[in-house]
Design a protein around this motif. Structure first.
Motif, PDB file in Angstrom:
ATOM      1  N   THR A 155       0.793  -1.228   0.000  1.00 28.73           N
ATOM      2  CA  THR A 155       0.000   0.000   0.000  1.00 28.73           C
ATOM      3  C   THR A 155       0.822   1.274   0.000  1.00 28.73           C
ATOM      4  OG1 THR A 155      -0.164   0.247   2.402  1.00 28.73           O
ATOM      5  CG2 THR A 155      -1.734  -1.239   1.345  1.00 28.73           C
ATOM      6  N   GLY A 156       1.977   1.276   0.664  1.00 28.07           N
ATOM      7  CA  GLY A 156       2.742   2.512   0.795  1.00 28.07           C
ATOM      8  C   GLY A 156       2.127   3.500   1.758  1.00 28.07           C
ATOM      9  N   THR A 157       1.020   3.118   2.417  1.00 28.12           N
ATOM     10  CA  THR A 157       0.323   4.074   3.283  1.00 28.12           C
ATOM     11  C   THR A 157       1.158   4.493   4.478  1.00 28.12           C
ATOM     12  OG1 THR A 157      -1.801   4.509   4.378  1.00 28.12           O
ATOM     13  CG2 THR A 157      -0.848   2.325   4.703  1.00 28.12           C
ATOM     14  N   GLU A 158       2.172   3.699   4.824  1.00 27.22           N
ATOM     15  CA  GLU A 158       3.006   4.052   5.974  1.00 27.22           C
ATOM     16  C   GLU A 158       3.877   5.274   5.696  1.00 27.22           C
ATOM     17  OE1 GLU A 158       5.770   1.334   3.621  1.00 27.22           O
ATOM     18  OE2 GLU A 158       3.607   1.609   3.903  1.00 27.22           O
ATOM     19  N   VAL A 159       4.017   5.662   4.413  1.00 24.82           N
ATOM     20  CA  VAL A 159       4.864   6.807   4.073  1.00 24.82           C
ATOM     21  C   VAL A 159       4.124   7.859   3.247  1.00 24.82           C
ATOM     22  CG1 VAL A 159       7.070   5.590   4.245  1.00 24.82           C
ATOM     23  CG2 VAL A 159       5.810   5.530   2.084  1.00 24.82           C
ATOM     24  N   ASP A 160       2.787   7.822   3.232  1.00 25.61           N
ATOM     25  CA  ASP A 160       2.070   8.821   2.441  1.00 25.61           C
ATOM     26  C   ASP A 160       0.927   9.456   3.225  1.00 25.61           C
ATOM     27  OD1 ASP A 160      -0.335   7.300   2.153  1.00 25.61           O
ATOM     28  OD2 ASP A 160       0.416   6.301   0.360  1.00 25.61           O
ATOM     29  N   ARG A 161       0.198  10.356   2.558  1.00 22.27           N
ATOM     30  CA  ARG A 161      -0.849  11.158   3.206  1.00 22.27           C
ATOM     31  C   ARG A 161      -2.250  10.714   2.793  1.00 22.27           C
ATOM     32  NH1 ARG A 161      -1.203  15.687  -1.274  1.00 22.27           N
ATOM     33  NH2 ARG A 161       0.308  14.722  -2.639  1.00 22.27           N
ATOM     34  N   PHE A 162      -2.387   9.471   2.377  1.00 22.36           N
ATOM     35  CA  PHE A 162      -3.663   8.977   1.872  1.00 22.36           C
ATOM     36  C   PHE A 162      -4.286   7.972   2.834  1.00 22.36           C
ATOM     37  CE2 PHE A 162      -1.401  10.446  -1.818  1.00 22.36           C
ATOM     38  CZ  PHE A 162      -2.371  11.037  -2.605  1.00 22.36           C
ATOM     39  N   ALA A 163      -5.604   7.876   2.781  1.00 18.08           N
ATOM     40  CA  ALA A 163      -6.339   6.841   3.503  1.00 18.08           C
ATOM     41  C   ALA A 163      -7.647   6.591   2.765  1.00 18.08           C
ATOM     42  CB  ALA A 163      -6.608   7.248   4.949  1.00 18.08           C
ATOM     43  N   VAL A 164      -8.201   5.398   2.978  1.00 20.58           N
ATOM     44  CA  VAL A 164      -9.414   4.974   2.272  1.00 20.58           C
ATOM     45  C   VAL A 164     -10.339   4.290   3.268  1.00 20.58           C
ATOM     46  CG1 VAL A 164     -10.326   3.430   0.488  1.00 20.58           C
ATOM     47  CG2 VAL A 164      -8.197   4.664   0.081  1.00 20.58           C
ATOM     48  N   ALA A 165     -11.647   4.494   3.107  1.00 15.31           N
ATOM     49  CA  ALA A 165     -12.635   3.762   3.906  1.00 15.31           C
ATOM     50  C   ALA A 165     -13.927   3.641   3.107  1.00 15.31           C
ATOM     51  CB  ALA A 165     -12.900   4.455   5.232  1.00 15.31           C
ATOM     52  N   ALA A 252      13.979 -11.343  -0.849  1.00 13.75           N
ATOM     53  CA  ALA A 252      12.888 -10.987  -1.771  1.00 13.75           C
ATOM     54  C   ALA A 252      11.867 -10.104  -1.072  1.00 13.75           C
ATOM     55  CB  ALA A 252      12.224 -12.250  -2.308  1.00 13.75           C
ATOM     56  N   ARG A 253      11.548 -10.442   0.184  1.00 12.61           N
ATOM     57  CA  ARG A 253      10.593  -9.618   0.940  1.00 12.61           C
ATOM     58  C   ARG A 253      11.132  -8.193   1.129  1.00 12.61           C
ATOM     59  NH1 ARG A 253       5.546 -12.089   1.097  1.00 12.61           N
ATOM     60  NH2 ARG A 253       5.709 -14.217   1.885  1.00 12.61           N
ATOM     61  N   TYR A 254      12.419  -8.092   1.399  1.00 12.22           N
ATOM     62  CA  TYR A 254      13.037  -6.776   1.591  1.00 12.22           C
ATOM     63  C   TYR A 254      12.825  -5.898   0.363  1.00 12.22           C
ATOM     64  CZ  TYR A 254      16.813  -3.315   2.378  1.00 12.22           C
ATOM     65  OH  TYR A 254      17.535  -2.156   2.538  1.00 12.22           O
ATOM     66  N   TRP A 255      13.133  -6.442  -0.820  1.00 20.11           N
ATOM     67  CA  TRP A 255      13.064  -5.619  -2.027  1.00 20.11           C
ATOM     68  C   TRP A 255      11.635  -5.365  -2.473  1.00 20.11           C
ATOM     69  CZ3 TRP A 255      16.858  -2.645  -2.774  1.00 20.11           C
ATOM     70  CH2 TRP A 255      18.145  -3.029  -2.372  1.00 20.11           C
ATOM     71  N   LEU A 256      10.726  -6.285  -2.221  1.00 24.35           N
ATOM     72  CA  LEU A 256       9.314  -5.994  -2.494  1.00 24.35           C
ATOM     73  C   LEU A 256       8.798  -4.919  -1.553  1.00 24.35           C
ATOM     74  CD1 LEU A 256       7.832  -9.557  -3.150  1.00 24.35           C
ATOM     75  CD2 LEU A 256       8.196  -7.726  -4.834  1.00 24.35           C
ATOM     76  N   LEU A 257       9.242  -4.946  -0.316  1.00 22.87           N
ATOM     77  CA  LEU A 257       8.833  -3.923   0.644  1.00 22.87           C
ATOM     78  C   LEU A 257       9.400  -2.560   0.254  1.00 22.87           C
ATOM     79  CD1 LEU A 257       7.453  -3.127   3.279  1.00 22.87           C
ATOM     80  CD2 LEU A 257       9.457  -3.980   4.519  1.00 22.87           C
ATOM     81  N   TYR A 258      10.645  -2.550  -0.189  1.00 22.79           N
ATOM     82  CA  TYR A 258      11.233  -1.298  -0.664  1.00 22.79           C
ATOM     83  C   TYR A 258      10.485  -0.790  -1.893  1.00 22.79           C
ATOM     84  CZ  TYR A 258      14.642   2.088  -2.338  1.00 22.79           C
ATOM     85  OH  TYR A 258      15.249   3.249  -2.778  1.00 22.79           O
ATOM     86  N   ALA A 259      10.132  -1.693  -2.807  1.00 21.75           N
ATOM     87  CA  ALA A 259       9.355  -1.295  -3.987  1.00 21.75           C
ATOM     88  C   ALA A 259       8.021  -0.680  -3.573  1.00 21.75           C
ATOM     89  CB  ALA A 259       9.122  -2.511  -4.892  1.00 21.75           C
ATOM     90  N   SER A 260       7.371  -1.288  -2.588  1.00 21.28           N
ATOM     91  CA  SER A 260       6.096  -0.774  -2.105  1.00 21.28           C
ATOM     92  C   SER A 260       6.242   0.628  -1.513  1.00 21.28           C
ATOM     93  CB  SER A 260       5.517  -1.728  -1.059  1.00 21.28           C
ATOM     94  OG  SER A 260       4.432  -1.145  -0.378  1.00 21.28           O
ATOM     95  N   ALA A 261       7.309   0.820  -0.727  1.00 19.27           N
ATOM     96  CA  ALA A 261       7.517   2.125  -0.093  1.00 19.27           C
ATOM     97  C   ALA A 261       7.790   3.206  -1.120  1.00 19.27           C
ATOM     98  CB  ALA A 261       8.658   2.037   0.921  1.00 19.27           C
ATOM     99  N   ILE A 262       8.668   2.939  -2.087  1.00 18.61           N
ATOM    100  CA  ILE A 262       8.960   3.977  -3.073  1.00 18.61           C
ATOM    101  C   ILE A 262       7.776   4.189  -4.013  1.00 18.61           C
ATOM    102  CG2 ILE A 262      11.448   3.679  -2.891  1.00 18.61           C
ATOM    103  CD1 ILE A 262      11.398   2.261  -5.623  1.00 18.61           C
ATOM    104  N   ALA A 263       6.941   3.149  -4.200  1.00 16.89           N
ATOM    105  CA  ALA A 263       5.708   3.346  -4.977  1.00 16.89           C
ATOM    106  C   ALA A 263       4.760   4.269  -4.227  1.00 16.89           C
ATOM    107  CB  ALA A 263       5.042   2.001  -5.257  1.00 16.89           C
ATOM    108  N   GLY A 264       4.701   4.118  -2.902  1.00 17.38           N
ATOM    109  CA  GLY A 264       3.884   5.029  -2.099  1.00 17.38           C
ATOM    110  C   GLY A 264       4.374   6.454  -2.213  1.00 17.38           C
ATOM    111  N   ILE A 265       5.693   6.638  -2.190  1.00 10.15           N
ATOM    112  CA  ILE A 265       6.261   7.979  -2.343  1.00 10.15           C
ATOM    113  C   ILE A 265       6.002   8.499  -3.752  1.00 10.15           C
ATOM    114  CG2 ILE A 265       8.414   9.309  -2.303  1.00 10.15           C
ATOM    115  CD1 ILE A 265       9.423   7.238  -0.197  1.00 10.15           C
ATOM    116  N   SER A 266       6.058   7.595  -4.743  1.00 13.40           N
ATOM    117  CA  SER A 266       5.791   7.993  -6.125  1.00 13.40           C
ATOM    118  C   SER A 266       4.391   8.566  -6.273  1.00 13.40           C
ATOM    119  CB  SER A 266       5.975   6.788  -7.062  1.00 13.40           C
ATOM    120  OG  SER A 266       5.684   7.123  -8.406  1.00 13.40           O
ATOM    121  N   PHE A 267       3.394   7.869  -5.748  1.00  8.77           N
ATOM    122  CA  PHE A 267       2.030   8.405  -5.948  1.00  8.77           C
ATOM    123  C   PHE A 267       1.707   9.503  -4.958  1.00  8.77           C
ATOM    124  CE2 PHE A 267       0.124   5.200  -2.977  1.00  8.77           C
ATOM    125  CZ  PHE A 267      -0.913   5.932  -2.407  1.00  8.77           C
TER     126      PHE A 267
END
Length: 402
Positions: A155-165, A252-267
């Motif tokens: 989700t990347g939500t841990e590093v962004d300003r978005f939320a959904v409900a 593999a988990r490390y790099w997928l997690l990093y991908a998720s975080a930078i994707a969160g920063i991207s959007f």
């Protein structure tokens, strides 16, 4: 690949608006966070989570150890479901107010952390409800401090300003985006992902893939969002098959997690458009639908529609998944089928018709995409005009395999 030269056990600070402790063993940073809470008069915390993740990941044992060491009192709300509802937000807010919570800790994937963000806002606004927050009835400028312990790589939500409900009675699933809900601290520890089931491993990674597909092609796209998009696709294409075949592969988990975080920063920088705007009605109508699966079913059709206007960007970004594209507008069908084939090879074999949608649902879904609060903002960022016929065509194309 430079990844081989990175020590995944070196916990570093990924600094964005949030200070995110990243790496194997980062969960131990709860010691520093607990000390911060104590020293800043935040010794009462409401913990927001789902019934499972906080325990099976091992995060809870570490949190309670350091809370006890530093005298942090807490109240636990563990009823968050996938696609969380405003009723859950209101229930947790009531619990937090009665307890006198000075901070909010979310443990889990997007659903618990988004709920924690929402509760953090409502704790500062007496008399306001989750529905009012998500229908845009007021604009918050403050929230209690938020801490996010992330347990998925999507989700990347841990590093962004978005939320959904979700607002179930209206079949709405709006999003909010406010600076006041950036987490103060976040923890991204790949060890917490080792218990992530196969399908969640797949779906959450696809969520990250959609984040960058949109962030790289919105009207707000920028060099930063596109750069992060390219790296996200490369990492997912490389490490998702490894994590699926060996769930205990910590690298593999490390790099997928990093991908998720930078994707969160991207959007966070480039915003989103069609795929998320059109998925939210799907999981609002069918709350049991996994967000990542909904996105996966829509992605090929969305790319087919937008490719002619952003062909040069998507050809470069998607090179690891659909190699050999030249960036010509006429390649729209080829990249769409290439992405769909890759998704099928990863294990996403469903299309909308497989989960109960048909042509009779298209008009309703289209209307929800165009009328749900906040989704209009996403649609306004699309690289082509988000006309009703375009939205309908994306849903229709997504019903079955191309």
């Amino acid at each position: 690949m430079f990844e081989k030269k990175v020590n995944i056990y070196n916990v570093f600070e990924l600094r964005c608006k949030t200070t995110c402790y990243f790496g194997v063993g980062a969960i131990e940073k709860m010691k520093d966070i607990s000390e911060y809470l104590k020293n800043n008069n935040m010794k009462k915390v409401i913990v927001i989570t789902d019934p499972v993740a906080y325990k099976v990941t091992g995060a809870w044992d570490v949190v309670t150890k350091y809370f006890k060491e530093y005298g942090i009192k807490y109240v636990l709300y563990d009823k968050v479901t996938p696609n969380p509802t405003v009723e859950q937000i209101d229930e947790a807010t009531k619990l937090g107010k009665e307890f006198g919570a000075k901070a909010v800790l979310g443990i889990g994937g997007g659903s618990p952390i988004d709920t924690a963000k929402s509760v953090a806002v409502l704790l500062e606004y007496d008399g306001k409800t989750g529905s009012e927050l998500y229908e845009g009835k007021f604009v918050p400028t403050k929230a209690k401090p938020i801490i996010a312990i992330n347990t998925t790589h999507g989700t990347g939500t841990e590093v962004d300003r978005f939320a959904v409900a979700s607002i179930l009675e209206k079949e709405y699933k709006p999003a909010i985006a406010y600076d006041c809900i950036y987490p103060l601290f976040a923890i991204d520890d790949p060890k917490l992902m080792l218990t992530l089931p196969y399908k969640q491993t797949l779906y959450t990674s696809i969520d990250a893939l959609n984040h960058i597909t949109e962030a790289a092609t919105t009207l707000s796209r920028n060099p930063y969002s596109i750069l992060l998009a390219k790296e996200t696709v490369r990492l997912i294409a490389t490490y998702l098959p490894q994590a699926l075949s060996n769930p205990n592969d910590l690298n593999a988990r490390y790099w997928l997690l990093y991908a998720s975080a930078i994707a969160g920063i991207s959007f966070d920088n480039g915003l989103l458009h069609f795929t998320h705007a059109l998925e939210h009605p799907l999981s609002a109508v069918k709350p049991d639908l996994a967000h990542g699966l909904g996105l996966a079913m829509l992605l090929p059709a969305v790319v087919k529609e937008i490719y002619p206007s952003v062909a040069d960007i998507l050809a470069e970004v998607y090179e690891p998944i659909v190699p050999g594209l030249k960036g010509n507008p006429g390649e729209a069908e080829a990249i769409a089928k290439g992405i769909e084939n890759w998704l099928f090879n990863m294990g996403v074999t469903e299309k909308l018709s497989d989960i109960g949608f048909n042509e009779g649902h298209v008009d309703k879904l289209t209307e929800l995409a165009m009328t749900t609060p906040s989704l209009g903002l996403l649609l306004s960022q699309a690289p082509i005009k988000a006309e009703r016929e375009v939205i309908k065509r994306i849903y229709e194309t997504s019903l079955r395999r191309m």
